[in-house]
Design a protein around this motif. Structure first.
Motif, PDB file in Angstrom:
ATOM      1  N   LEU A   1      13.898  50.412  15.609  1.00  0.00           N
ATOM      2  CA  LEU A   1      12.813  51.305  15.194  1.00  0.00           C
ATOM      3  C   LEU A   1      11.516  50.546  14.965  1.00  0.00           C
ATOM      4  CD1 LEU A   1      14.442  53.861  12.715  1.00  0.00           C
ATOM      5  CD2 LEU A   1      13.335  54.342  14.898  1.00  0.00           C
ATOM      6  N   ILE A   2      11.603  49.282  14.598  1.00  0.00           N
ATOM      7  CA  ILE A   2      10.382  48.526  14.360  1.00  0.00           C
ATOM      8  C   ILE A   2       9.620  48.324  15.663  1.00  0.00           C
ATOM      9  CG2 ILE A   2      11.459  46.249  14.615  1.00  0.00           C
ATOM     10  CD1 ILE A   2       9.693  45.321  12.282  1.00  0.00           C
ATOM     11  N   ASN A   3      10.331  48.199  16.791  1.00  0.00           N
ATOM     12  CA  ASN A   3       9.653  48.121  18.085  1.00  0.00           C
ATOM     13  C   ASN A   3       8.974  49.433  18.431  1.00  0.00           C
ATOM     14  OD1 ASN A   3      10.858  45.651  18.035  1.00  0.00           O
ATOM     15  ND2 ASN A   3      11.833  45.802  20.020  1.00  0.00           N
ATOM     16  N   VAL A   4       9.627  50.543  18.098  1.00  0.00           N
ATOM     17  CA  VAL A   4       9.003  51.861  18.302  1.00  0.00           C
ATOM     18  C   VAL A   4       7.768  52.000  17.422  1.00  0.00           C
ATOM     19  CG1 VAL A   4       9.393  54.352  18.148  1.00  0.00           C
ATOM     20  CG2 VAL A   4      11.232  52.853  18.932  1.00  0.00           C
ATOM     21  N   PHE A   5       7.839  51.476  16.215  1.00  0.00           N
ATOM     22  CA  PHE A   5       6.699  51.519  15.306  1.00  0.00           C
ATOM     23  C   PHE A   5       5.506  50.755  15.877  1.00  0.00           C
ATOM     24  CE2 PHE A   5       4.384  49.372  11.873  1.00  0.00           C
ATOM     25  CZ  PHE A   5       3.934  50.458  11.142  1.00  0.00           C
ATOM     26  N   PHE A   6       5.744  49.562  16.390  1.00  0.00           N
ATOM     27  CA  PHE A   6       4.657  48.760  16.962  1.00  0.00           C
ATOM     28  C   PHE A   6       4.094  49.420  18.217  1.00  0.00           C
ATOM     29  CE2 PHE A   6       6.826  44.886  14.945  1.00  0.00           C
ATOM     30  CZ  PHE A   6       6.078  45.036  13.798  1.00  0.00           C
ATOM     31  N   ALA A   7       4.962  49.952  19.071  1.00  0.00           N
ATOM     32  CA  ALA A   7       4.487  50.607  20.288  1.00  0.00           C
ATOM     33  C   ALA A   7       3.666  51.852  19.956  1.00  0.00           C
ATOM     34  CB  ALA A   7       5.676  50.971  21.179  1.00  0.00           C
ATOM     35  N   THR A   8       4.101  52.611  18.943  1.00  0.00           N
ATOM     36  CA  THR A   8       3.348  53.799  18.531  1.00  0.00           C
ATOM     37  C   THR A   8       1.992  53.411  17.966  1.00  0.00           C
ATOM     38  OG1 THR A   8       5.439  54.926  18.029  1.00  0.00           O
ATOM     39  CG2 THR A   8       3.436  55.859  17.082  1.00  0.00           C
ATOM     40  N   THR A   9       1.957  52.365  17.166  1.00  0.00           N
ATOM     41  CA  THR A   9       0.683  51.912  16.597  1.00  0.00           C
ATOM     42  C   THR A   9      -0.292  51.487  17.684  1.00  0.00           C
ATOM     43  OG1 THR A   9       1.855  51.161  14.608  1.00  0.00           O
ATOM     44  CG2 THR A   9      -0.359  50.304  14.979  1.00  0.00           C
ATOM     45  N   LEU A  10       0.187  50.722  18.655  1.00  0.00           N
ATOM     46  CA  LEU A  10      -0.686  50.284  19.750  1.00  0.00           C
ATOM     47  C   LEU A  10      -1.146  51.464  20.597  1.00  0.00           C
ATOM     48  CD1 LEU A  10      -1.947  47.838  21.143  1.00  0.00           C
ATOM     49  CD2 LEU A  10       0.121  47.641  22.537  1.00  0.00           C
ATOM     50  N   ALA A  11      -0.248  52.424  20.843  1.00  0.00           N
ATOM     51  CA  ALA A  11      -0.624  53.607  21.626  1.00  0.00           C
ATOM     52  C   ALA A  11      -1.681  54.433  20.902  1.00  0.00           C
ATOM     53  CB  ALA A  11       0.616  54.453  21.912  1.00  0.00           C
TER      54      ALA A  11
ATOM     55  N   LEU B   1     -10.846  65.779  17.215  1.00  0.00           N
ATOM     56  CA  LEU B   1      -9.878  64.772  17.640  1.00  0.00           C
ATOM     57  C   LEU B   1      -9.560  63.790  16.517  1.00  0.00           C
ATOM     58  CD1 LEU B   1     -11.096  63.994  21.270  1.00  0.00           C
ATOM     59  CD2 LEU B   1      -9.215  65.461  20.543  1.00  0.00           C
ATOM     60  N   PHE B   2     -10.516  63.529  15.656  1.00  0.00           N
ATOM     61  CA  PHE B   2     -10.232  62.679  14.497  1.00  0.00           C
ATOM     62  C   PHE B   2      -9.192  63.332  13.584  1.00  0.00           C
ATOM     63  CE2 PHE B   2     -11.326  61.812   9.992  1.00  0.00           C
ATOM     64  CZ  PHE B   2     -10.895  60.506   9.936  1.00  0.00           C
ATOM     65  N   GLY B   3      -9.325  64.645  13.376  1.00  0.00           N
ATOM     66  CA  GLY B   3      -8.320  65.348  12.577  1.00  0.00           C
ATOM     67  C   GLY B   3      -6.942  65.289  13.210  1.00  0.00           C
ATOM     68  N   PHE B   4      -6.876  65.519  14.544  1.00  0.00           N
ATOM     69  CA  PHE B   4      -5.590  65.407  15.239  1.00  0.00           C
ATOM     70  C   PHE B   4      -5.041  63.987  15.137  1.00  0.00           C
ATOM     71  CE2 PHE B   4      -6.740  69.116  18.254  1.00  0.00           C
ATOM     72  CZ  PHE B   4      -6.245  70.016  17.315  1.00  0.00           C
ATOM     73  N   TYR B   5      -5.903  63.002  15.219  1.00  0.00           N
ATOM     74  CA  TYR B   5      -5.481  61.606  15.148  1.00  0.00           C
ATOM     75  C   TYR B   5      -4.869  61.297  13.787  1.00  0.00           C
ATOM     76  CZ  TYR B   5      -5.844  56.509  15.629  1.00  0.00           C
ATOM     77  OH  TYR B   5      -5.573  55.166  15.692  1.00  0.00           O
ATOM     78  N   VAL B   6      -5.513  61.751  12.727  1.00  0.00           N
ATOM     79  CA  VAL B   6      -4.990  61.513  11.378  1.00  0.00           C
ATOM     80  C   VAL B   6      -3.632  62.189  11.203  1.00  0.00           C
ATOM     81  CG1 VAL B   6      -5.389  61.926   8.930  1.00  0.00           C
ATOM     82  CG2 VAL B   6      -7.280  61.201  10.381  1.00  0.00           C
ATOM     83  N   VAL B   7      -3.529  63.449  11.657  1.00  0.00           N
ATOM     84  CA  VAL B   7      -2.266  64.181  11.514  1.00  0.00           C
ATOM     85  C   VAL B   7      -1.156  63.490  12.302  1.00  0.00           C
ATOM     86  CG1 VAL B   7      -1.104  66.356  12.030  1.00  0.00           C
ATOM     87  CG2 VAL B   7      -3.392  66.375  11.041  1.00  0.00           C
ATOM     88  N   PHE B   8      -1.468  63.059  13.515  1.00  0.00           N
ATOM     89  CA  PHE B   8      -0.444  62.414  14.336  1.00  0.00           C
ATOM     90  C   PHE B   8      -0.013  61.086  13.731  1.00  0.00           C
ATOM     91  CE2 PHE B   8       1.185  60.056  18.004  1.00  0.00           C
ATOM     92  CZ  PHE B   8       2.035  61.006  18.558  1.00  0.00           C
ATOM     93  N   VAL B   9      -0.955  60.321  13.188  1.00  0.00           N
ATOM     94  CA  VAL B   9      -0.599  59.048  12.548  1.00  0.00           C
ATOM     95  C   VAL B   9       0.315  59.289  11.351  1.00  0.00           C
ATOM     96  CG1 VAL B   9      -1.527  57.133  11.196  1.00  0.00           C
ATOM     97  CG2 VAL B   9      -2.621  57.772  13.340  1.00  0.00           C
ATOM     98  N   VAL B  10      -0.043  60.238  10.516  1.00  0.00           N
ATOM     99  CA  VAL B  10       0.763  60.512   9.314  1.00  0.00           C
ATOM    100  C   VAL B  10       2.156  61.018   9.693  1.00  0.00           C
ATOM    101  CG1 VAL B  10       0.918  61.946   7.253  1.00  0.00           C
ATOM    102  CG2 VAL B  10      -1.276  60.935   7.886  1.00  0.00           C
ATOM    103  N   VAL B  11       2.210  61.968  10.642  1.00  0.00           N
ATOM    104  CA  VAL B  11       3.504  62.520  11.047  1.00  0.00           C
ATOM    105  C   VAL B  11       4.374  61.448  11.691  1.00  0.00           C
ATOM    106  CG1 VAL B  11       4.619  64.165  12.602  1.00  0.00           C
ATOM    107  CG2 VAL B  11       2.642  64.869  11.269  1.00  0.00           C
ATOM    108  N   SER B  12       3.791  60.615  12.534  1.00  0.00           N
ATOM    109  CA  SER B  12       4.569  59.561  13.202  1.00  0.00           C
ATOM    110  C   SER B  12       5.143  58.577  12.200  1.00  0.00           C
ATOM    111  CB  SER B  12       3.683  58.826  14.216  1.00  0.00           C
ATOM    112  OG  SER B  12       3.192  59.703  15.194  1.00  0.00           O
ATOM    113  N   PHE B  13       4.321  58.139  11.260  1.00  0.00           N
ATOM    114  CA  PHE B  13       4.797  57.157  10.287  1.00  0.00           C
ATOM    115  C   PHE B  13       5.833  57.766   9.344  1.00  0.00           C
ATOM    116  CE2 PHE B  13       0.938  54.081  10.442  1.00  0.00           C
ATOM    117  CZ  PHE B  13       1.266  53.802  11.748  1.00  0.00           C
TER     118      PHE B  13
END
Length: 415
Positions: free
Chosen positions: A234-244, A383-395
């Motif tokens: 999962l830590i690799n998925v975390f890093f890949a998601t962060t970079l994406a 798009l900033f709002g979508f970005y914040v929501v996606f970051v929070v939901v992903s983490f």
């Protein structure tokens, strides 16, 4: 015990000792012989061929030449055994993983009818003694030890075995401090970069610098990451998601910057964009539309309404004037000499007309620039709002999977 490998399998160095067995008919009377315990050279007694199935390397521990023999035929052998044992690691929840490593003791040649493997101490006693002498390289913690008898059945016969299950938990502090916390800091900085004005090139440059720095960071810290086995950690998925997410943020900035800088080249904002973006989405993102000014500027120019006709009027010759006045033109008009002053005035008129047309085009485009900039600002905020929501939901999703999977694994191992 010490771990020396990260990935699908791990090599563990263990120290094992205290082997006991009974030899029938090797007894004596304590009162008659005067002792109940003697030390006997190992070569003088029968020693069972007990081995460990997970054994990987040759035993390099020092050899003890003697064993203790009791008057009841019981043999006590405190021979230390240093071995390298293989353990298959499940690194899906790395670095919050719990591993279950097994040690299988059994005879190599003798069947279960000849040698019966019996547990000498209870699991609680083994765990307490192991925790007192347990030593690692700082990465693992001994959680529990359980014992279960087993039987290996083959065509030739059945072998008696006893299996020790060693439960180990990894200490995650090293990986949290060196991997997870810096990644969270960088994604937080990327979020705050949206506070920079979208019509500035500083935002895109800043985001590109973040992506470059994060890539270098992952390259440097690659030695701390586990080697992927059957499943991706999962830590690799975390890093890949962060970079994406950082790359998606940069692409969004490029699009908004293009709208801001190229708005002069666009035509008027289409009606559906004006209604959808400037009227509805602007309210959703709390960015109200600016009211247009009631002041109107008029440009007075005699050539504004009919430029084509004015151009033709400029080119009227003396021959056309005679036709309009009704005079009979001669069969062949005589060429009139060109007046240099008149020719210069005509050139000047054509140049002024071209300048006026360019100015009209410029002012017509300037009226659409604020609208396109407003469209870019609304889309950027959305798009900033979508970005914040996606970051929070992903983490949150990754943390929940981490926690639940680790909890289920711990419950399954401790049963």
């Amino acid at each position: 015990m010490a771990s020396h490998k990260r990935g699908g399998g791990g090599a563990f160095h263990l120290n094992v000792g205290t082997n006991e067995w009974d030899i029938e008919d090797l007894i004596w009377d304590e009162e008659e012989c005067g002792t109940k315990l003697v030390s006997v050279p190992r070569e003088k007694l029968w020693v069972p061929d007990v081995y460990i199935s997970e054994f990987m390397e040759m035993d390099n521990s020092p050899k003890t030449p003697y064993v203790y023999l009791y008057n009841t035929g019981h043999v006590y052998d405190d021979q230390p055994i240093r071995l390298v044992s293989f353990c298959r690691l499940v690194i899906y929840t790395f670095p919050f993983d719990i591993q279950n490593c097994s040690l299988t003791f059994g005879s190599y040649l003798h069947f279960g009818t000849d040698i019966m493997m019996i547990q000498g101490s209870t699991s609680e006693e083994i765990l307490k003694e192991s925790q007192d002498v347990f030593e690692t390289d700082g990465e693992w913690t001994l959680v529990d030890i359980s014992v279960a008898p087993s039987t290996l059945t083959l065509d030739e016969g059945s072998y008696s075995q006893i299996v020790y299950y060693i439960i180990l938990r990894r200490r995650p502090l090293l990986y949290v401090v060196n991997l997870l916390i810096p990644s969270c800091f960088l994604i937080t900085v990327d979020l705050f970069s949206f506070l920079l004005p979208p019509d500035s090139m500083d935002r895109s440059s800043f985001k590109m610098t973040l992506i470059l720095g994060y890539s270098v960071f992952l390259t440097i810290m690659n030695d701390l990451l586990p080697v992927p086995g059957e499943t991706t950690p999962l830590i690799n998925v975390f890093f890949a998601t962060t970079l994406a997410l950082m790359v998606a943020s940069l692409l969004e900035t490029v699009c908004i910057t293009n709208i801001q800088y190229s708005s002069r080249q666009y035509s008027a904002v289409p009606h559906w964009i004006d209604v959808l973006v400037l009227r509805y989405l602007a309210v959703v993102v709390c960015l109200p539309r600016k009211k247009n000014s009631n002041r109107t500027t008029f440009f007075s120019n005699p050539y504004t309404t009919e430029p084509a006709q004015n151009s033709s009027i400029t080119n009227i010759s003396a021959f056309h004037l005679q036709c309009v006045s009704g005079d009979t033109p001669p069969a062949k008009p005589q060429p009139t000499p060109l007046n240099p002053e008149l020719e210069e005035l005509r050139k000047l008129s054509r140049n002024l007309l071209a300048i006026r047309l360019q100015m009209d085009k410029h002012f017509a485009g300037s009226n659409t620039v604020p609208q396109w900039q407003m469209v870019g600002a609304v889309i950027d905020r959305l798009l900033f709002g979508f970005y914040v929501v996606f970051v929070v939901v992903s983490f949150i999703t990754i943390v929940c999977i981490w926690t639940l999977t680790n909890s289920y694994a711990r419950m399954a191992l401790l049963k």
